[in-house]
Design a protein around this motif. Structure first.
Motif, PDB file in Angstrom:
ATOM      1  N   ILE A   1       0.843  -1.193   0.000  1.00  0.00           N
ATOM      2  CA  ILE A   1       0.000   0.000   0.000  1.00  0.00           C
ATOM      3  C   ILE A   1       0.885   1.252   0.000  1.00  0.00           C
ATOM      4  N   LEU A   2       0.522   2.209  -0.848  1.00  0.00           N
ATOM      5  CA  LEU A   2       1.215   3.498  -0.914  1.00  0.00           C
ATOM      6  C   LEU A   2       0.414   4.526  -0.124  1.00  0.00           C
ATOM      7  N   PHE A   3       1.094   5.191   0.819  1.00  0.00           N
ATOM      8  CA  PHE A   3       0.450   6.221   1.638  1.00  0.00           C
ATOM      9  C   PHE A   3       1.077   7.581   1.339  1.00  0.00           C
ATOM     10  N   LYS A   4       0.209   8.594   1.142  1.00  0.00           N
ATOM     11  CA  LYS A   4       0.643   9.980   1.003  1.00  0.00           C
ATOM     12  C   LYS A   4      -0.178  10.829   1.956  1.00  0.00           C
ATOM     13  N   GLU A   5       0.517  11.705   2.684  1.00  0.00           N
ATOM     14  CA  GLU A   5      -0.140  12.567   3.670  1.00  0.00           C
ATOM     15  C   GLU A   5      -0.968  11.735   4.658  1.00  0.00           C
ATOM     16  N   GLY A   6      -0.444  10.550   4.976  1.00  0.00           N
ATOM     17  CA  GLY A   6      -1.082   9.707   5.961  1.00  0.00           C
ATOM     18  C   GLY A   6      -2.275   8.923   5.465  1.00  0.00           C
ATOM     19  N   LYS A   7      -2.584   9.024   4.165  1.00  0.00           N
ATOM     20  CA  LYS A   7      -3.754   8.343   3.619  1.00  0.00           C
ATOM     21  C   LYS A   7      -3.359   7.389   2.492  1.00  0.00           C
ATOM     22  N   GLU A   8      -4.107   6.291   2.394  1.00  0.00           N
ATOM     23  CA  GLU A   8      -3.857   5.324   1.327  1.00  0.00           C
ATOM     24  C   GLU A   8      -4.263   5.911  -0.026  1.00  0.00           C
ATOM     25  N   VAL A   9      -3.376   5.798  -1.012  1.00  0.00           N
ATOM     26  CA  VAL A   9      -3.684   6.278  -2.356  1.00  0.00           C
ATOM     27  C   VAL A   9      -3.642   5.166  -3.400  1.00  0.00           C
ATOM     28  N   MET A  10      -3.015   4.037  -3.072  1.00  0.00           N
ATOM     29  CA  MET A  10      -2.923   2.939  -4.028  1.00  0.00           C
ATOM     30  C   MET A  10      -2.510   1.668  -3.300  1.00  0.00           C
ATOM     31  N   ARG A  11      -2.976   0.527  -3.823  1.00  0.00           N
ATOM     32  CA  ARG A  11      -2.544  -0.754  -3.280  1.00  0.00           C
ATOM     33  C   ARG A  11      -2.559  -1.809  -4.376  1.00  0.00           C
ATOM     34  N   ARG A  12      -1.789  -2.862  -4.139  1.00  0.00           N
ATOM     35  CA  ARG A  12      -1.789  -4.043  -4.980  1.00  0.00           C
ATOM     36  C   ARG A  12      -1.619  -5.268  -4.083  1.00  0.00           C
ATOM     37  N   PRO A  13      -2.377  -6.364  -4.327  1.00  0.00           N
ATOM     38  CA  PRO A  13      -3.352  -6.542  -5.407  1.00  0.00           C
ATOM     39  C   PRO A  13      -4.660  -5.828  -5.095  1.00  0.00           C
ATOM     40  N   ILE A  14      -5.515  -5.680  -6.130  1.00  0.00           N
ATOM     41  CA  ILE A  14      -6.808  -5.023  -5.981  1.00  0.00           C
ATOM     42  C   ILE A  14      -7.906  -5.958  -6.495  1.00  0.00           C
ATOM     43  N   PRO A  15      -9.144  -5.793  -5.981  1.00  0.00           N
ATOM     44  CA  PRO A  15     -10.237  -6.645  -6.450  1.00  0.00           C
ATOM     45  C   PRO A  15     -10.790  -6.179  -7.785  1.00  0.00           C
ATOM     46  N   ASP A  16     -11.340  -7.117  -8.550  1.00  0.00           N
ATOM     47  CA  ASP A  16     -12.006  -6.743  -9.791  1.00  0.00           C
ATOM     48  C   ASP A  16     -13.477  -6.460  -9.492  1.00  0.00           C
ATOM     49  N   GLY A  17     -14.292  -6.341 -10.522  1.00  0.00           N
ATOM     50  CA  GLY A  17     -15.698  -6.015 -10.331  1.00  0.00           C
ATOM     51  C   GLY A  17     -16.480  -7.075  -9.588  1.00  0.00           C
ATOM     52  N   LYS A  18     -15.981  -8.316  -9.592  1.00  0.00           N
ATOM     53  CA  LYS A  18     -16.661  -9.419  -8.910  1.00  0.00           C
ATOM     54  C   LYS A  18     -16.060  -9.687  -7.530  1.00  0.00           C
ATOM     55  N   ASN A  19     -15.251  -8.752  -7.057  1.00  0.00           N
ATOM     56  CA  ASN A  19     -14.611  -8.856  -5.735  1.00  0.00           C
ATOM     57  C   ASN A  19     -13.602  -9.996  -5.647  1.00  0.00           C
ATOM     58  N   ASN A  20     -13.079 -10.432  -6.806  1.00  0.00           N
ATOM     59  CA  ASN A  20     -11.964 -11.382  -6.851  1.00  0.00           C
ATOM     60  C   ASN A  20     -10.685 -10.587  -7.052  1.00  0.00           C
ATOM     61  N   PHE A  21      -9.619 -11.000  -6.361  1.00  0.00           N
ATOM     62  CA  PHE A  21      -8.393 -10.227  -6.434  1.00  0.00           C
ATOM     63  C   PHE A  21      -7.592 -10.559  -7.688  1.00  0.00           C
ATOM     64  N   VAL A  22      -7.206  -9.507  -8.400  1.00  0.00           N
ATOM     65  CA  VAL A  22      -6.468  -9.637  -9.651  1.00  0.00           C
ATOM     66  C   VAL A  22      -5.033 -10.036  -9.341  1.00  0.00           C
ATOM     67  N   LYS A  23      -4.550 -11.068 -10.010  1.00  0.00           N
ATOM     68  CA  LYS A  23      -3.175 -11.531  -9.790  1.00  0.00           C
ATOM     69  C   LYS A  23      -2.192 -10.413 -10.111  1.00  0.00           C
ATOM     70  N   PHE A  24      -1.246 -10.201  -9.229  1.00  0.00           N
ATOM     71  CA  PHE A  24      -0.239  -9.157  -9.428  1.00  0.00           C
ATOM     72  C   PHE A  24       1.153  -9.762  -9.312  1.00  0.00           C
TER      73      PHE A  24
END
Length: 265
Positions: A209-232
């Motif tokens: 997870i990438l944090f900027k100014e104390g807040k999450e701005v990006m993470r990997r892996p992430i879920p797709d539209g069906k809430n399944n996690f995309v392979k990274f």
């Protein structure tokens, strides 16, 4: 990791022991001198059920290692160990109950005698002791950019990613661009707070997870539209590109230069 480095890694006791266990039944069944002594037969061929188990094992290993995002020979091999050893356990029990029990004992004691090696090289990674400790650090200096890995010590993908993350921390680490890790196996409250599944079947390990100014701005892996996690693929190149580490490094360095210039004026 180069082929030479892979081979050097495979020479470690953990890998040698597990490779031997993974190939044990095939070796004892197909090598005549072993087959004749242990199975007391001249028919050193796989039977129908044995062939089915081995084919099923190959399919499972291929599917599971691909889902794990394995990117090197060592990753593929280490990700397959649990499945190959369980398949061998079934084969040994199917052939002889006593041999199955002996294999199972070796299987269990081997896990204690030869733990999977962890990365112990140089890095600029800060290890956090729980969700509160992490949150305090994120809020303390909000101008600092943080790249945090949520991991467990028993997950092969996390173990394989450790030297890559350490190398990136050495390459990009600055006073205001920092790298951190938190073991959610030891600190499950952090897994809950940052919504990372820490179960043995989790497809979120590791999570970066990438944090900027104390807040999450990006993470990997992430879920797709069906809430399944995309392979990274947790490779050095993929982390650099997806999180834009070169841009973050330039941004953080320019900020430091500006602060130094203002202090001298």
């Amino acid at each position: 990791m180069s082929i030479k480095q892979d081979l050097k890694q495979l020479m470690k006791p953990y890998y040698m022991f597990n490779i031997l266990l993974s190939l044990s039944y095939i070796a004892f069944k197909r090598v005549p001198i072993l087959c004749h002594n242990f199975f007391e037969t001249d028919h050193c061929e796989f039977e129908g059920r044995e062939t089915e188990i081995l084919f099923f094992l190959i399919i499972v290993v291929m599917i599971r290692t691909r889902k794990a995002g394995s990117v090197s020979m060592v990753n593929y091999i280490s990700s397959s160990f649990i499945y190959t050893k369980v398949a061998n356990l079934i084969l040994w029990f199917n052939a002889d109950i006593l041999m199955g029990i002996i294999y199972g004992i070796i299987f269990i004691f081997g896990a204690f005698l030869f733990p999977e090696p962890t990365y112990s090289g140089a890095d600029q990674v800060i290890y956090f002791r729980g969700a509160e400790n992490l949150n305090e650090e994120l809020q303390k200096e909000k101008h600092t950019i943080w790249l945090i890995t949520f991991y467990t010590v028993w997950n092969p993908a996390c173990v394989n990613f450790a030297p890559i993350f350490a190398k990136l921390s050495n390459q990009y680490g600055l006073e205001n661009l920092k790298f951190g890790k938190i073991d959610i196996g030891r600190h499950p409250e952090a897994a809950k707070k940052y919504q990372v599944n820490d179960s043995s079947f989790s497809k979120q390990l590791p999570t970066v997870i990438l944090f900027k100014e104390g807040k999450e701005v990006m993470r990997r892996p992430i879920p797709d539209g069906k809430n399944n996690f995309v392979k990274f693929p947790f490779s050095e190149e993929s982390i650099q590109n997806v999180f834009g580490l070169n841009h973050l490094f330039d941004e953080a360095r320019n900020q430091l230069n500006t602060q130094k210039r203002l202090k001298t004026e």
